[in-house]
Design a protein around this motif. Structure first.
Motif, PDB file in Angstrom:
ATOM      1  N   GLY A 153      27.598  10.019  30.304  1.00  0.00           N
ATOM      2  CA  GLY A 153      26.425  10.602  30.961  1.00  0.00           C
ATOM      3  C   GLY A 153      26.411  10.447  32.470  1.00  0.00           C
ATOM      4  O   GLY A 153      25.546  11.003  33.144  1.00  0.00           O
ATOM      5  N   SER A 154      27.361   9.687  33.000  1.00  0.00           N
ATOM      6  CA  SER A 154      27.475   9.573  34.458  1.00  0.00           C
ATOM      7  C   SER A 154      28.614  10.463  34.936  1.00  0.00           C
ATOM      8  O   SER A 154      29.494  10.825  34.150  1.00  0.00           O
ATOM      9  N   LYS A 202      24.414   9.009  38.125  1.00  0.00           N
ATOM     10  CA  LYS A 202      24.394   7.842  37.239  1.00  0.00           C
ATOM     11  C   LYS A 202      23.345   8.025  36.160  1.00  0.00           C
ATOM     12  O   LYS A 202      22.199   8.378  36.440  1.00  0.00           O
ATOM     13  N   LYS A 203      23.749   7.777  34.946  1.00  0.00           N
ATOM     14  CA  LYS A 203      22.788   7.773  33.840  1.00  0.00           C
ATOM     15  C   LYS A 203      21.862   6.565  34.042  1.00  0.00           C
ATOM     16  O   LYS A 203      22.329   5.461  34.364  1.00  0.00           O
ATOM     17  N   ARG A 211      14.076   8.575  38.008  1.00  0.00           N
ATOM     18  CA  ARG A 211      15.009   9.285  37.136  1.00  0.00           C
ATOM     19  C   ARG A 211      14.675  10.772  37.087  1.00  0.00           C
ATOM     20  O   ARG A 211      13.528  11.173  37.202  1.00  0.00           O
ATOM     21  N   TRP A 216      23.863  16.252  32.635  1.00  0.00           N
ATOM     22  CA  TRP A 216      24.724  15.188  32.091  1.00  0.00           C
ATOM     23  C   TRP A 216      23.938  14.050  31.458  1.00  0.00           C
ATOM     24  O   TRP A 216      24.372  13.459  30.493  1.00  0.00           O
ATOM     25  N   SER A 217      22.764  13.766  32.012  1.00  0.00           N
ATOM     26  CA  SER A 217      21.921  12.693  31.463  1.00  0.00           C
ATOM     27  C   SER A 217      20.631  12.658  32.261  1.00  0.00           C
ATOM     28  O   SER A 217      20.518  13.301  33.309  1.00  0.00           O
ATOM     29  N   GLY A 219      18.948  10.682  34.784  1.00  0.00           N
ATOM     30  CA  GLY A 219      19.508   9.668  35.680  1.00  0.00           C
ATOM     31  C   GLY A 219      19.128   9.925  37.117  1.00  0.00           C
ATOM     32  O   GLY A 219      18.045  10.442  37.401  1.00  0.00           O
TER      33      GLY A 219
END
Ligand code: ZN
Length: 491
Positions: A153-154, A202-203, A211, A216-217, A219
């Motif tokens: 996820g990152s 970054k997740k 956040r 991707w996530s 994050g």
């Protein structure tokens, strides 16, 4: 029209270069601004003042400048590594505040301190948190071009691949092999293919407050991507100057070079400029060393290491007495010495008004003006410029004492340029607010009486009488004499 030829040191070329802007008579300047999770300190003052000088001088010599200085309010990670607790989130939990409230508090605090230091506000002050979409888009571009990969996820930037294609380390001189062999394997680093890779996204861990959604996530963006995304947005894919403190060269600016080279297909920045650091009694500033002094502590003298308070102009003058690429060591003695110099120049400025004019000049003032410009054109050599201002102070005092002579036009030339360099370019402010206020009153009264005279010339008696009556109400008496109108305060 551009009136001067400026030369600046380009960290990328490791050389002084003529400044030639990409678009004639326009200059794009991007400077890494503050991370807002603490009170502004002495370390914030140096880059702010250095690039304030660049901004002021470029404008003075004829450029239209777009100056962008970002605010890092997303909260990057401890020790600038990709792991650790989000600094703003940590502070927010401690203070029981909204992270944006913490950020806003310190943004205001930063602005107040910068206003005191007479640092001009930039043209645009974008916040990282307001540009998450632009950052996500740029991460996607880098992924699409094959220079990044997704892991848990990152998203990480693939540094070895970049090195193969474009060559890594142009700005910092870092060699990839050395970096890999010198890096300890840290916790969580298994997400990365290579120790030198850096996070683009970054997740967020469950406790992470700041956040955003992404492909991707849920994050938050990596620190380096915000500056590449915002500089591209506001200054374009290729712009003139990118600045910041020397401590940002690695990893921040080196990573920006990687990102923009891939996303935009070329290195965005023509001139990289970096100011040197401030040390305190020869030591690096750091909270653990007990020598961490905020700007407000300087202004009110409230720190164990300070013998007294120092006003903002004293600090500004102290910083400019050193060349921006040279080291600068703080001590009470150094600040007091700077204050003495500053007071000498302030006194000289007051004397210029009362200098007696002669038929001949024994000093060449045009040459002196030329030397002032030469100092600034030589990579903003402020210590050299300040030495010229001290030379002007010597001339002013000698003319006053009758040891030197100047014609009326040379006195005007000296006055005009002394003030130009000291106030407009170095950004110092006149001695005291009281003197400044008095000055403004004189100028306003001149203006009002001129308008009244105009009205009388045009036989507009109503306006002329109204001005006189309103001034009388305000306690100012106007007298018409043969030489024109005069005014005084009614006691
Ligand atoms: Zn930056």
């Amino acid at each position: 029209m551009i009136t001067q030829e400026l030369t600046i040191y380009n960290t990328l070329q490791k050389n002084k270069e003529k400044f030639i802007s990409l678009i004639p008579e326009h200059a794009g300047l991007y400077v890494c601004g503050p991370t807002v999770y603490g009170e502004p300190h002495l370390g914030h003052a140096r880059p702010a003042i250095t690039f304030d000088l660049v901004f002021r001088y470029l404008k003075h010599i004829g450029y239209k400048v777009r100056y962008v200085r970002n605010i890092t309010d997303v909260g990057h990670l401890e020790n600038d590594a990709d792991e650790g607790e989000d600094k703003i989130a940590k502070k927010a939990r401690l203070d029981q505040l909204e992270p944006m409230e913490v950020a806003q508090f310190y943004i205001d605090s930063y602005h107040k301190a910068m206003d005191k230091l007479n640092v001009l506000r930039p043209s645009i002050e974008p916040r990282a948190s307001g540009h998450i979409i632009e950052q996500i888009e740029m991460v996607q571009q880098i992924l699409d071009k094959g220079f990044a990969y997704i892991s848990n996820g990152s998203v990480y930037f693939d540094v070895p691949k970049f090195d193969q294609e474009f060559g890594y380390g142009k700005l910092s001189g870092r060699v990839l092999e050395d970096m890999i062999s010198n890096t300890r394997e840290l916790d969580g680093q298994d997400e990365k293919r290579n120790a030198a890779d850096f996070a683009l996204w970054k997740k967020a861990s469950p406790e992470h407050i700041m956040r955003w959604n992404s492909p991707w996530s849920i994050g938050f963006p990596g620190w380096h991507i915000e500056c590449t995304a915002m500089s591209t947005k506001y200054l374009g894919e290729h712009f003139d100057i990118h600045g910041g403190g020397m401590d940002l060269i690695f990893p921040h600016h080196e990573s920006e070079v990687c990102q923009s080279t891939v996303a935009n297909g070329k290195e965005s920045v023509k001139y990289w400029m970096h100011n040197n650091m401030i040390t305190i009694n020869g030591q690096k500033m750091g909270k653990s060393l007990g020598n961490f002094i905020t700007l407000n502590q300087f202004f009110n003298g409230d720190h164990a290491m300070l013998e007294r308070s120092y006003n903002a102009m004293n600090i500004r003058f102290f910083i400019m007495q050193a060349h921006y690429r040279g080291t600068l060591d703080f001590s009470n003695e150094a600040l007091i010495a700077a204050e003495k110099g500053m007071l000498k120049l302030n006194a000289a400025d007051k004397l210029i008004e009362k200098l007696p004019a002669s038929n001949n000049s024994s000093e060449n003032i045009s040459e002196w003006v030329k030397r002032c410009y030469e100092a600034m054109n030589d990579d903003l050599n402020t210590p050299k410029l300040i030495a010229e201002l001290f030379d002007a102070s010597r001339i002013i005092n000698s003319v006053k004492d009758g040891h030197l002579q100047l014609t009326a036009s040379d006195i005007d030339l000296l006055k005009e340029n002394f003030r130009l360099f000291y106030y407009d370019i170095l950004g110092m402010v006149p001695d005291t607010a009281a003197v400044q206020g008095e000055d403004v009153t004189e100028k306003l009264m001149d203006l009002i009486l001129e308008i009244r005279q105009d009205a009388k010339t045009n036989k507009n008696w109503g306006v002329a009488d109204m001005i006189r009556n309103k001034l009388t109400d305000a306690g100012i008496v106007v007298k018409d004499t043969k030489e024109g109108a005069e005014w005084e305060r009614k006691n």
